[in-house]
Design an enzyme around this catalytic site. Structure first.
Site, PDB file in Angstrom:
ATOM      1  N   HIS A   1       0.822  -1.215   0.000  1.00 26.04           N
ATOM      2  CA  HIS A   1       0.000   0.000   0.000  1.00 26.04           C
ATOM      3  C   HIS A   1       0.852   1.259   0.000  1.00 26.04           C
ATOM      4  CE1 HIS A   1       1.031   0.764   4.191  1.00 26.04           C
ATOM      5  NE2 HIS A   1       0.863  -0.538   4.410  1.00 26.04           N
TER       6      HIS A   1
ATOM      7  N   GLU B   1      -2.574  -7.135   7.342  1.00 24.82           N
ATOM      8  CA  GLU B   1      -1.326  -7.201   8.097  1.00 24.82           C
ATOM      9  C   GLU B   1      -1.582  -7.992   9.385  1.00 24.82           C
ATOM     10  OE1 GLU B   1       1.835  -7.429   8.381  1.00 24.82           O
ATOM     11  OE2 GLU B   1       2.353  -5.441   7.628  1.00 24.82           O
TER      12      GLU B   1
END
Length: 204
Positions: free
Chosen positions: A8, A82
């Site tokens: 990202h 994550e």
């Protein structure tokens, strides 16, 4: 068959990451837009058919910028998040130091979870299982290749160790991984392997 892993865009500093609900910085939005433009300009080279993404805000915002450029809708999947750092997610570093001193990703035992979160071993197993399922779905044509997957640094790092057949732990070294970098995995005679790493040509 290819899988393009994307980290990202730049997110806010000063806060714990993990399952943080905080989003990208203005720079992160710009980086993501540049990647979208680059992928659009090199559409024949990448030949992306499917976009998948973690459903955490910083990954979603990155994916939205790419969706707009490629005109391909993304699918947002919790499995590609994550590591779950529980109550520390999105917490100011200073606050975390006071309330949870010494609790870091690389200070945990492999089977010790973050308070309210998951352990490094749980995280590793989740990502390995998710990757195996993704590869199987591509090979069985349940998902159309090539696939762009927007996810997180910790996730991509695990996949480097998995495909290199090296043991991973939460104290393992981190591979180079810039924001919005592209890491290509291809299916060959020896299975799925990385063919390019940490490509950031779009940021030049």
């Amino acid at each position: 068959m290819k899988i393009f892993l994307v980290r990202h865009g730049m997110d806010e500093e000063g806060y714990r990451g993990g399952w943080s609900q905080r989003g990208l910085t203005e720079q992160g939005i710009i980086q993501s837009g540049k990647l979208g433009n680059y992928l659009h300009q090199h559409a024949k080279e990448y030949a992306i058919d499917t976009i998948l993404s973690s459903d955490l805000p910083r990954a979603v915002q990155t994916t939205r910028e790419i969706e707009r450029k490629l005109n391909i809708p993304g699918s947002f999947v919790k499995d590609w998040r994550e590591m779950n750092n529980g109550v520390l997610a999105g917490m100011l570093h200073e606050e975390a130091e006071v309330n949870y001193p010494g609790v870091y990703f690389n200070s945990l035992e492999m089977d010790s979870p973050f308070p309210g979160g998951e352990s490094p071993r749980n995280f590793y197993n989740r990502i390995c299982t998710s990757f195996e399922m993704l590869c199987r779905d591509i090979e069985e044509q349940k998902i159309t290749s090539n696939v762009l997957l927007v996810t997180h640094g910790g996730v991509i790092n695990i996949l480097y160790y998995l495909l290199d057949k090296r043991e991973w732990s939460n104290t393992s070294s981190f591979h180079p991984m810039d924001h919005t970098s592209v890491h290509t995995i291809e299916k060959g005679l020896e299975g799925w392997r990385f063919s390019s790493m940490n490509v950031v040509s779009h940021l030049d």
